[in-house]
Scaffold this motif. Structure first.
Motif, short mmCIF file in Angstrom:
data_model
loop_
_atom_site.label_atom_id
_atom_site.label_comp_id
_atom_site.label_asym_id
_atom_site.label_seq_id
_atom_site.Cartn_x
_atom_site.Cartn_y
_atom_site.Cartn_z
N MET A 182 4.98 1.95 -43.22
CA MET A 182 5.07 0.73 -42.46
C MET A 182 4.94 -0.47 -43.39
N ASP A 183 5.82 -1.40 -43.16
CA ASP A 183 5.83 -2.58 -44.00
C ASP A 183 5.50 -3.79 -43.13
N PHE A 184 4.31 -4.39 -43.32
CA PHE A 184 3.88 -5.55 -42.55
C PHE A 184 4.11 -6.82 -43.37
N ASP A 185 4.59 -7.82 -42.70
CA ASP A 185 4.76 -9.12 -43.34
C ASP A 185 3.55 -9.97 -42.94
N PHE A 186 2.51 -9.91 -43.76
CA PHE A 186 1.28 -10.61 -43.43
C PHE A 186 1.45 -12.12 -43.38
N ASN A 187 2.35 -12.64 -44.18
CA ASN A 187 2.59 -14.08 -44.14
C ASN A 187 3.17 -14.51 -42.80
N LYS A 188 4.08 -13.68 -42.26
CA LYS A 188 4.67 -14.00 -40.96
C LYS A 188 3.62 -13.92 -39.86
N ILE A 189 2.78 -12.90 -39.93
CA ILE A 189 1.69 -12.77 -38.95
C ILE A 189 0.73 -13.94 -39.06
N LYS A 190 0.43 -14.35 -40.29
CA LYS A 190 -0.46 -15.49 -40.52
C LYS A 190 0.16 -16.76 -39.93
N GLU A 191 1.46 -16.99 -40.16
CA GLU A 191 2.14 -18.17 -39.63
C GLU A 191 2.12 -18.18 -38.10
N MET A 192 2.36 -17.01 -37.51
CA MET A 192 2.34 -16.92 -36.05
C MET A 192 0.94 -17.21 -35.52
N GLY A 193 -0.06 -16.69 -36.19
CA GLY A 193 -1.45 -16.94 -35.79
C GLY A 193 -1.80 -18.41 -35.86
N LEU A 194 -1.37 -19.07 -36.95
CA LEU A 194 -1.63 -20.50 -37.09
C LEU A 194 -0.90 -21.30 -36.03
N GLU A 195 0.33 -20.89 -35.71
CA GLU A 195 1.11 -21.57 -34.67
C GLU A 195 0.42 -21.46 -33.32
N TYR A 196 -0.04 -20.26 -32.97
CA TYR A 196 -0.73 -20.06 -31.69
C TYR A 196 -2.07 -20.80 -31.66
N ALA A 197 -2.75 -20.83 -32.80
CA ALA A 197 -4.02 -21.57 -32.86
C ALA A 197 -3.79 -23.06 -32.62
N GLU A 198 -2.70 -23.58 -33.21
CA GLU A 198 -2.37 -25.00 -33.02
C GLU A 198 -2.03 -25.28 -31.56
N LYS A 199 -1.25 -24.39 -30.94
CA LYS A 199 -0.92 -24.56 -29.52
C LYS A 199 -2.19 -24.51 -28.67
N GLY A 200 -3.07 -23.59 -28.98
CA GLY A 200 -4.33 -23.49 -28.23
C GLY A 200 -5.18 -24.73 -28.39
N LYS A 201 -5.25 -25.25 -29.62
CA LYS A 201 -6.02 -26.47 -29.89
C LYS A 201 -5.44 -27.64 -29.10
N ASN A 202 -4.10 -27.78 -29.13
CA ASN A 202 -3.46 -28.87 -28.40
C ASN A 202 -3.69 -28.76 -26.90
N ALA A 203 -3.60 -27.53 -26.37
CA ALA A 203 -3.85 -27.33 -24.93
C ALA A 203 -5.29 -27.67 -24.58
N ALA A 204 -6.23 -27.28 -25.44
CA ALA A 204 -7.64 -27.57 -25.18
C ALA A 204 -7.91 -29.08 -25.23
N MET A 205 -7.28 -29.76 -26.16
CA MET A 205 -7.47 -31.21 -26.26
C MET A 205 -6.87 -31.91 -25.04
N ASP A 206 -5.71 -31.44 -24.60
CA ASP A 206 -5.07 -32.01 -23.42
C ASP A 206 -5.94 -31.80 -22.19
N LEU A 207 -6.48 -30.60 -22.07
CA LEU A 207 -7.35 -30.28 -20.93
C LEU A 207 -8.63 -31.12 -20.97
N ALA A 208 -9.19 -31.31 -22.15
CA ALA A 208 -10.40 -32.13 -22.27
C ALA A 208 -10.11 -33.57 -21.86
N GLU A 209 -8.96 -34.08 -22.27
CA GLU A 209 -8.59 -35.46 -21.92
C GLU A 209 -8.41 -35.59 -20.41
#
Length: 151
Positions: free
Chosen positions: A1-28
């Motif tokens: 199995m060949d995992f692309d850890f950089n791609k997984i890391k990018e996806m994780g960062l993207e989802y974290a950013e979306k979650g942060k933005n949603a949390a900030m919007d909800l707090a506002e």
């Protein structure tokens, strides 16, 4: 199995950013809801005070239109503030304000969010009406906001 850890890391960062933005919007939105509740409390107090003033003036057969006008102006200002706050929440809140016992349902990103600011109600809390004009009044009101009658 060949995992692309950089791609997984990018996806994780993207989802974290979306979650942060949603949390900030909800707090506002939560802060705006708290401001709405505060403005509604101030509005109810100003209306009660105006009712008490009208009643005391009528009972004493006095007139003080400048003071009555000042209360009306203050109430108008609070109502304008409330309208602006509700409009800032978006079309869900502006289109149909929730009843006092209904939660506010909104979407943040791809998620549905339910904001429920209600406190458990006492089962003995029956709606109160003015004995003079029949208008609905709050449980703690001393005077009718519509006709100024003492409750």
């Amino acid at each position: 199995m060949d995992f692309d850890f950089n791609k997984i890391k990018e996806m994780g960062l993207e989802y974290a950013e979306k979650g942060k933005n949603a949390a900030m919007d909800l707090a506002e939105k939560g802060k705006t809801q708290a401001k709405i509740v505060s403005a509604q409390t101030r509005l109810a107090k100003a209306q009660r005070q105006l009712g008490a003033l009208v009643y005391s003036l009528a009972k004493g057969h006095e007139e003080n239109q400048p003071l009555v006008d000042k209360y009306i102006e203050m109430i108008d200002t609070i109502e304008e503030e409330l309208a602006a706050l509700k409009e800032s929440l978006g079309p869900v809140a502006a289109a149909a304000p929730a009843a006092a016992d209904e939660p506010v349902v909104d979407t943040v990103g791809d998620n549905t969010v339910v904001m429920d600011f209600n406190i458990e109600k006492d089962p003995d809390d029956a709606p109160k009406t003015c004995p003079q004009c029949g208008a609905p009044v709050s449980k703690d009101a001393l005077f009718c906001n519509k006709c100024g009658a003492q409750l």
